[in-house]
Design a protein around this motif. Structure first.
Motif, PDB file in Angstrom:
ATOM      1  N   PRO A  88      -7.145 -54.003  -4.685  1.00  0.00           N
ATOM      2  CA  PRO A  88      -7.740 -52.788  -3.873  1.00  0.00           C
ATOM      3  C   PRO A  88      -8.549 -51.842  -4.572  1.00  0.00           C
ATOM      4  CG  PRO A  88      -5.320 -52.256  -4.863  1.00  0.00           C
ATOM      5  CD  PRO A  88      -5.824 -53.851  -5.116  1.00  0.00           C
ATOM      6  N   PRO A  89      -9.117 -50.936  -3.554  1.00  0.00           N
ATOM      7  CA  PRO A  89     -10.440 -50.116  -4.464  1.00  0.00           C
ATOM      8  C   PRO A  89      -9.459 -49.371  -5.337  1.00  0.00           C
ATOM      9  CG  PRO A  89      -9.719 -49.489  -2.084  1.00  0.00           C
ATOM     10  CD  PRO A  89      -9.215 -50.941  -2.206  1.00  0.00           C
ATOM     11  N   ALA A  90     -10.306 -48.889  -6.573  1.00  0.00           N
ATOM     12  CA  ALA A  90      -9.502 -48.063  -7.233  1.00  0.00           C
ATOM     13  C   ALA A  90      -9.164 -46.944  -6.723  1.00  0.00           C
ATOM     14  CB  ALA A  90     -10.786 -47.525  -8.289  1.00  0.00           C
ATOM     15  N   PRO A  91      -7.778 -46.366  -7.174  1.00  0.00           N
ATOM     16  CA  PRO A  91      -7.315 -45.295  -6.486  1.00  0.00           C
ATOM     17  C   PRO A  91      -7.962 -44.130  -6.785  1.00  0.00           C
ATOM     18  CG  PRO A  91      -5.921 -46.034  -8.395  1.00  0.00           C
ATOM     19  CD  PRO A  91      -7.115 -47.116  -8.130  1.00  0.00           C
ATOM     20  N   ASN A 116      -5.629 -36.125 -18.194  1.00  0.00           N
ATOM     21  CA  ASN A 116      -6.655 -36.842 -18.449  1.00  0.00           C
ATOM     22  C   ASN A 116      -6.728 -38.105 -17.415  1.00  0.00           C
ATOM     23  OD1 ASN A 116      -8.381 -38.972 -19.223  1.00  0.00           O
ATOM     24  ND2 ASN A 116      -7.506 -39.201 -21.317  1.00  0.00           N
ATOM     25  N   ASP A 117      -7.592 -37.613 -16.295  1.00  0.00           N
ATOM     26  CA  ASP A 117      -7.952 -38.139 -15.118  1.00  0.00           C
ATOM     27  C   ASP A 117      -8.175 -39.723 -15.508  1.00  0.00           C
ATOM     28  OD1 ASP A 117      -6.856 -36.409 -13.858  1.00  0.00           O
ATOM     29  OD2 ASP A 117      -8.731 -35.376 -13.035  1.00  0.00           O
ATOM     30  N   ALA A 118      -9.078 -40.067 -16.484  1.00  0.00           N
ATOM     31  CA  ALA A 118      -9.630 -41.206 -16.775  1.00  0.00           C
ATOM     32  C   ALA A 118      -8.175 -42.179 -17.145  1.00  0.00           C
ATOM     33  CB  ALA A 118     -10.669 -41.318 -17.962  1.00  0.00           C
ATOM     34  N   ALA A 119      -7.353 -41.545 -17.771  1.00  0.00           N
ATOM     35  CA  ALA A 119      -6.399 -42.528 -18.306  1.00  0.00           C
ATOM     36  C   ALA A 119      -5.406 -42.596 -17.036  1.00  0.00           C
ATOM     37  CB  ALA A 119      -5.560 -41.486 -19.214  1.00  0.00           C
ATOM     38  N   ARG A 120      -5.228 -41.428 -16.238  1.00  0.00           N
ATOM     39  CA  ARG A 120      -4.629 -41.754 -15.034  1.00  0.00           C
ATOM     40  C   ARG A 120      -4.952 -43.046 -14.131  1.00  0.00           C
ATOM     41  NH1 ARG A 120      -4.699 -36.287 -11.964  1.00  0.00           N
ATOM     42  NH2 ARG A 120      -3.134 -37.391 -10.576  1.00  0.00           N
ATOM     43  N   ALA A 121      -6.492 -42.930 -14.049  1.00  0.00           N
ATOM     44  CA  ALA A 121      -7.264 -43.959 -13.053  1.00  0.00           C
ATOM     45  C   ALA A 121      -7.012 -45.192 -13.871  1.00  0.00           C
ATOM     46  CB  ALA A 121      -8.619 -43.463 -13.179  1.00  0.00           C
ATOM     47  N   ALA A 122      -7.063 -45.489 -15.204  1.00  0.00           N
ATOM     48  CA  ALA A 122      -6.978 -46.689 -15.917  1.00  0.00           C
ATOM     49  C   ALA A 122      -5.781 -47.165 -15.815  1.00  0.00           C
ATOM     50  CB  ALA A 122      -7.540 -46.457 -17.285  1.00  0.00           C
ATOM     51  N   PHE A 123      -4.753 -46.185 -15.908  1.00  0.00           N
ATOM     52  CA  PHE A 123      -3.282 -46.772 -15.887  1.00  0.00           C
ATOM     53  C   PHE A 123      -2.980 -47.395 -14.381  1.00  0.00           C
ATOM     54  CE2 PHE A 123       1.245 -45.862 -14.913  1.00  0.00           C
ATOM     55  CZ  PHE A 123       1.952 -46.306 -16.105  1.00  0.00           C
ATOM     56  N   LEU A 124      -3.329 -46.705 -13.493  1.00  0.00           N
ATOM     57  CA  LEU A 124      -3.341 -47.086 -12.080  1.00  0.00           C
ATOM     58  C   LEU A 124      -3.657 -48.201 -11.659  1.00  0.00           C
ATOM     59  CD1 LEU A 124      -3.231 -43.349 -10.220  1.00  0.00           C
ATOM     60  CD2 LEU A 124      -1.134 -45.000 -10.832  1.00  0.00           C
ATOM     61  N   GLU A 125      -5.007 -48.485 -12.089  1.00  0.00           N
ATOM     62  CA  GLU A 125      -5.700 -49.653 -11.852  1.00  0.00           C
ATOM     63  C   GLU A 125      -4.982 -50.851 -12.537  1.00  0.00           C
ATOM     64  OE1 GLU A 125      -9.959 -49.367 -12.017  1.00  0.00           O
ATOM     65  OE2 GLU A 125      -9.835 -51.117 -10.624  1.00  0.00           O
ATOM     66  N   ALA A 126      -4.725 -50.710 -13.557  1.00  0.00           N
ATOM     67  CA  ALA A 126      -4.098 -51.749 -14.427  1.00  0.00           C
ATOM     68  C   ALA A 126      -2.647 -51.932 -14.035  1.00  0.00           C
ATOM     69  CB  ALA A 126      -4.119 -51.409 -16.008  1.00  0.00           C
ATOM     70  N   ARG A 127      -1.866 -50.959 -13.380  1.00  0.00           N
ATOM     71  CA  ARG A 127      -0.691 -51.368 -13.023  1.00  0.00           C
ATOM     72  C   ARG A 127      -0.535 -51.580 -11.481  1.00  0.00           C
ATOM     73  NH1 ARG A 127       1.068 -53.054 -16.672  1.00  0.00           N
ATOM     74  NH2 ARG A 127       3.028 -53.302 -15.480  1.00  0.00           N
ATOM     75  N   THR A 128      -1.741 -51.666 -10.762  1.00  0.00           N
ATOM     76  CA  THR A 128      -1.528 -52.000  -9.565  1.00  0.00           C
ATOM     77  C   THR A 128      -0.897 -53.295  -9.278  1.00  0.00           C
ATOM     78  OG1 THR A 128      -2.936 -51.851  -7.507  1.00  0.00           O
ATOM     79  CG2 THR A 128      -3.965 -53.045  -9.182  1.00  0.00           C
ATOM     80  N   VAL A 129      -0.183 -53.501  -8.124  1.00  0.00           N
ATOM     81  CA  VAL A 129       0.593 -54.567  -7.913  1.00  0.00           C
ATOM     82  C   VAL A 129      -0.236 -55.907  -7.757  1.00  0.00           C
ATOM     83  CG1 VAL A 129       1.044 -54.627  -5.420  1.00  0.00           C
ATOM     84  CG2 VAL A 129       2.932 -55.578  -6.834  1.00  0.00           C
ATOM     85  N   GLU A 130      -1.344 -55.742  -7.354  1.00  0.00           N
ATOM     86  CA  GLU A 130      -2.240 -56.657  -6.797  1.00  0.00           C
ATOM     87  C   GLU A 130      -2.707 -57.504  -8.217  1.00  0.00           C
ATOM     88  OE1 GLU A 130      -2.325 -54.012  -5.414  1.00  0.00           O
ATOM     89  OE2 GLU A 130      -2.476 -54.278  -3.248  1.00  0.00           O
ATOM     90  N   ARG A 131      -2.443 -56.692  -9.408  1.00  0.00           N
ATOM     91  CA  ARG A 131      -3.304 -57.238 -10.654  1.00  0.00           C
ATOM     92  C   ARG A 131      -1.993 -57.821 -11.377  1.00  0.00           C
ATOM     93  NH1 ARG A 131      -8.250 -55.953 -11.716  1.00  0.00           N
ATOM     94  NH2 ARG A 131      -9.143 -54.228 -10.740  1.00  0.00           N
TER      95      ARG A 131
END
Lengths: 440, 604
Positions: free
Chosen positions: A71-74, A367-382
């Motif tokens: 999915p697109p980055a949250p 830290n929004d960058a950390a939040r974005a990185a966390f969410l992108e890494a943890r996304t179920v599709e990955r």
């Protein structure tokens, strides 16, 4: 690991969809369809044969499965809920505690007013005027920091009012320290209060001793009365941590309901810092059997027009009906952050003091960058085992904290429980469709 | 299997292009639907869609209430701002003065400031409404595993909340823009004001609503009567009551309709009446309960539709119209004949207007009725008042016709210059009443008080199918035949004059009926008025005013006919009107002295 249910002996070969009784769940969209018996049988065997066989069968029914992609980055938007770890100490000493007795592995600490105030300021300032936020008081045992809770609520209400923001509150407590005055305060501010209890007296006292090793059940039972008196204004529920010692869930739920709880939810202990008390292997089969027994009781009561305290099935049914596919198991890091006594943000209350979930601090804001990185890494599709699992968009990949520390030992249990939930959904939807309209 | 498996839950339907699986549903009628499209709804309040009132609940703003698309919630559901146009809102436009209501002035300032500027672009949704210290956020809050979801309420729910807002109390609303998932983003715009009152001070629907707006979301099924469908918004489109078919409009049959009460032509009957019952001439009942036993139930329309009559201009018409019946006996063969008749008709309108005026002034004034008389004749005061109003209204209508016939003439001359040039027709036509005239002395230029006999003459001359009506029927027939040869609107004008005749007829029948009880003592409602001699000094001022009025009309008509300066023409018409107002006063004071004005004294 050992299979939980005979029919789930192996991971189904296809991740496109799942058939439970005569219901079809489309994996990617979370849409649920009713099938004829013939269709269900045909699809069930097609899905066992893999995507290549299943896809044309689905297509013939007009159910082309959309391609699952990353999915697109949250979008990162302001946090809507904040956990204040007001007390990193606890008067109990449960062996399995994720906070390791409230201290998260460090020295006992209590949050200072300055930290709470700044956290509230940042939460309110980031919120759209006219919106709403939630503050969750967590621990340790938060009632150890009773004064800080009161001061925070008063302040947050005042601060919120200046920006027309509604603030809702919740509290997770072991229940041993609640006074009648506390209950009145919770009622006035419409708290959602969750009391951790693990079963009847014998079971609970074994699992939830105080620091002197004495059981806590009696004290909790005595302290409950004022909360129950305000049941109309306090959203009160009990939460059971399921360990190998309290797997007789029907009994556990009944024992806790007998104290007066209208809602009892259970959550399995999968990752414990001490390694103590976590479920493993055959435990999950017993857990699933226990939850299904509770679910059957809930269904019988509901169909008969009676209330039943078992909350997990109602939650699953509501989520299945809502049908919103998810890419994450929960709102951690996206909607929700925790702040600890040192003024550091983490992805949720379970990541306090955990570098894997560090999300900035009060000095610099979340830290929004950390939040974005966390969410992108943890996304179920990955997640590698998840991509081909039919339950991925319902489960969302599981609890981030558990996965990062204990992997995914319970996927068969999760699929088994969702399969049971789907069957229950079909049953309730056929017999009492009004039930879904009444859900919030 | 048909249609594929049925989806049970609310998950969004998938589409390869990301579009909703189905196009937006088409709601309600096409935009061309007008208020008039629903002429016979039986449910008061369902003539329009109540919900449409609330799209303008907040002055200056127009919302639309969007539901959830078939593909599921997509963040657009709720009360979406269609546009903000404060200047187009009568509340703001009319009352923005220093002495206007404070909240209106304040609201106007808000629109003139940053709030108004912000609403000028972007897509905005209603965020919350607040009244009496209670704020309702238009979102579903969902909490799931520590995540807070804000899902906007769908339009219907938003409307439920909006309709609870009370009028005449301060109201605060906020609008916000939205992120893709429907959650609020950016800074909301907050406005304070009040809820719109749907009816204005006169009890009329606020003019802010455009024609067709209140019905635009409704269905207009015509093949079935949905009156019994009380659960939804249907506009029915059949008439409730109609005029019965006139078997014998020209009264040519020996057993033609009763002369005094041709009920078929003037009694409203129930269009839905059961045709096998002998109810043809029975008036429609006043309530549905009373009417119901004798009429088809709505569901029966499907079974009996072939029995129901076509309705043309309010009148039932069975089967094929006999065109011969519609044709006047002697159609015009030459345009000259038509023009000649029009000259006569114009004069006749003037003659009748003055005859009716004389009758009007012959009536006592309501204030003149003594308490003793009222005691002995309860209702006399109101009866006199009603009679005067009815007669005056017909007289005024004839004056209007005078103008319309003149207009018809000048338009015809303009189209056919070879026929000559237009000269205003402002002198009376007087017909010779033979001994067996059906209309007594009406139209002869004889001025008479409103006795029962005279009123009957008035009824007769205006009767549908009577001489006057027949003239206009000929005109209408001719213009219909040669519509393309005449300026646009001429045909409509003729139809209008002709159909007014029906009203005149009914009004005089009413007057006669109202005054009937006093027939034996006409002095109760009549003054002992005597028509003055033409040279009587007392009436000269009144006759002067008649001259002034007619002269001004003559000048005004000429200017209009020659497409001259309209402002001058209007000034002339105003002069004529002022003269008539003065004449009214003068004639009334003469009447109080029992002097009748000999209106025709100086007219040839």
């Amino acid at each position: 690991m050992t299979a939980v249910l005979p029919e789930l002996k192996q991971r189904p070969a296809s991740g496109l969809a799942h058939v439970a009784d005569d219901l079809l769940l489309m994996a990617e969209t979370a849409a649920i369809f009713g099938l004829s018996g013939v269709q269900a049988a045909e699809l069930r065997s097609a899905l066992l044969a893999g995507d290549r066989v299943a896809a044309p069968v689905l297509a013939r029914l007009g159910l082309e499965a959309p391609a699952a992609g990353i999915p697109p980055a949250p979008q990162i938007h302001p946090v809507r809920a904040l956990a204040l770890t007001v007390s990193q100490t606890c008067n109990l000493a449960c062996g399995y505690c994720y906070a390791a007795g409230g201290s998260f592995g460090g020295a006992d600490t209590r949050m200072g007013w300055d930290v709470a105030k700044r956290a509230i300021d940042q939460l309110i300032e980031a919120t759209v005027p006219g919106g709403g936020v939630k503050i969750a008081f967590m621990g340790g045992e938060p009632m150890v920091a009773r004064d800080l809770i009161r001061r925070s609520v008063t302040y947050a209400n005042k601060r919120g009012a200046t920006r027309a923001i509604q603030v809702g509150y919740s509290l997770t407590t072991n229940g041993t320290l609640i006074s009648p005055k506390d209950a009145a305060f919770f009622a006035r501010h419409r708290f959602a209060v969750t009391v951790s209890l693990d079963g009847g007296k014998e079971v609970n006292d074994r699992l939830r001793p105080d620091r002197a090793g004495k059981g806590s059940f009696k004290r909790v039972a005595q302290r409950l009365a004022p909360l129950l008196d305000h049941r109309d204004r306090i959203s009160l529920g009990a939460r059971v941590t399921v360990t190998p010692q309290n797997l007789d869930l029907s009994q556990v739920v009944d024992d806790i309901a007998a104290l007066g709880f209208a809602s009892v939810g259970v959550s399995p202990m999968i990752s414990s810092p001490t390694g103590q008390g976590a479920l493993a292997g055959q435990d999950f089969a017993r857990l699933l059997a226990g939850m299904m027994a509770c679910g059957d009781a809930w269904m019988s009561a509901t169909l008969a027009g009676r209330a039943h305290p078992f909350a997990n099935l109602a939650t699953v049914l509501g989520e299945l009906h809502r049908g919103s596919p998810r890419s994450h198991g929960c709102g951690a890091a996206r909607d929700y952050l925790a702040v600890d006594a040192a003024g550091e943000y983490s992805a949720c209350h379970r990541f306090v003091k955990d570098p894997l979930g560090a999300m900035g601090d009060l000095d610099n804001g979340p830290n929004d960058a950390a939040r974005a990185a966390f969410l992108e890494a943890r996304t179920v599709e990955r997640q590698s085992p998840c991509q081909t699992c039919w339950a991925r968009r319902l489960c969302g990949g599981g609890c981030h904290q558990e996965v990062l520390h204990a992997g995914r030992p319970a996927c068969d249990f999760v699929r088994g429980w969702l399969d049971y939930g789907l069957r229950a959904y079909g049953r309730l939807n056929a017999v009492q469709p009004d039930w879904f309209d009444a859900q919030p | 299997m048909t249609g594929g498996p049925r989806q049970l839950n609310k998950a969004r339907k998938a589409d390869a292009n990301g579009n909703p699986a189905y196009p937006q549903p088409v709601l309600g009628n096409p935009v061309s639907t007008l208020m008039e499209s629903g002429v016979g709804n039986c449910f008061p309040g369902l003539e329009f869609d109540l919900r449409q009132l609330d799209v303008r609940f907040f002055p200056g703003l127009v919302f639309e209430f969007l539901g959830i698309t078939p593909a599921g919630p997509d963040g657009t559901q709720g009360a979406r701002l269609t546009y903000a146009f404060p200047k187009g809102d009568p509340i703001i436009a009319d009352k923005y003065t220093d002495d206007g209501q404070a909240w209106v002035t304040d609201l106007k300032k808000q629109y003139a400031g940053p709030a108004g500027a912000a609403l000028g672009s972007g897509t905005w949704y209603l965020h919350f409404v607040e009244q009496d210290g209670k704020r309702i956020m238009l979102y579903d809050y969902s909490l799931y595993q520590n995540g807070v979801g804000l899902v906007p309420y769908e339009g219907e729910t938003a409307w439920w909340i909006i309709r609870l807002i009370e009028a005449e109390k301060p109201l605060t609303i906020a609008l916000t823009q939205r992120a893709a998932d429907g959650s609020p983003s950016g800074s909301p715009v907050v406005l304070t004001g009040r809820r719109r009152m749907f009816l204005n001070d006169e009890g009329m629907i606020d003019p802010v609503y455009h024609p067709g707006e209140l019905t635009s979301s409704m269905c207009s099924p015509w093949t079935h009567d949905f009156r019994d469908c009380a659960c939804h918004y249907w506009a029915s489109n059949h008439p409730d009551v109609v005029l019965g078919e006139v078997d014998d409009p020209q009264q040519q049959l020996p057993d033609g309709t009763d002369k005094d009460d041709p009920a078929q032509a003037v009694t409203f009957i129930d269009w839905m009446r059961r045709r096998h019952l002998p109810l043809k001439d029975v008036s429609a009942q006043t309530t549905l309960e009373k009417a119901r036993p004798d009429r088809y139930d709505p569901y029966e329309i499907n079974l009996h539709w072939e029995e129901l009559d076509f309705v043309l201009q309010g009148q039932e018409s069975k089967g094929t119209t006999d065109l011969k019946k519609l044709q006047p006996q002697e159609p015009y063969e030459q345009l000259e004949e038509l023009i000649e008749d029009l000259h006569e008709l114009a004069g006749m309108e003037l003659t009748l207007a003055l005859e009716y005026l004389y009758a009007y002034f012959s009536l006592r004034e309501p204030d003149g009725v003594t308490p003793e008389q009222e005691m002995a004749w309860p209702g006399l005061t109101e009866d006199v008042r009603a009679a005067r109003q009815l007669i005056l209204s017909v007289a005024l209508s004839e004056m209007t016709h005078l103008r319309w016939v003149n207009q018809t003439l000048w338009l015809i001359y303009a189209a056919y210059p070879e026929m000559g040039s237009y000269e205003p027709v402002l002198s009376p036509t007087k017909i010779d009443a033979g001994p067996d005239s059906k209309t007594g002395h009406s139209g002869t230029g004889v001025l008479r008080p409103a006795t029962q006999n005279v009123l009957q003459n008035f009824v007769d001359i205006e009767r549908p199918g009577g001489d006057l009506d027949t003239e206009y029927v000929k005109l209408v027939a001719y213009l219909r035949e040669y519509m393309d040869h005449f300026p646009e609107g001429l045909y409509q004008l003729a139809v209008r004059i002709d159909s007014d005749g029906m009203q005149h007829y009914q009004k005089f029948r009413d007057v006669k009926r109202i005054l009937q009880p006093y027939a034996a003592q006409e002095a109760l409602y009549l003054r002992p008025v005597q028509e003055a001699k033409p040279d009587s000094a007392e009436v000269q001022p009144a006759l002067d005013l008649v001259d002034i009025a007619l002269e001004a009309l003559r000048k005004g008509y000429l200017i209009e006919a020659n497409l001259g300066d309209m402002s001058v023409a209007n000034a002339e018409i105003k002069t004529a009107r002022d003269a008539m107002h003065k004449l009214s006063d003068v004639a009334l004071s003469l009447a109080r002295k029992n002097i009748g004005v000999p209106f025709f004294a100086r007219l040839q």
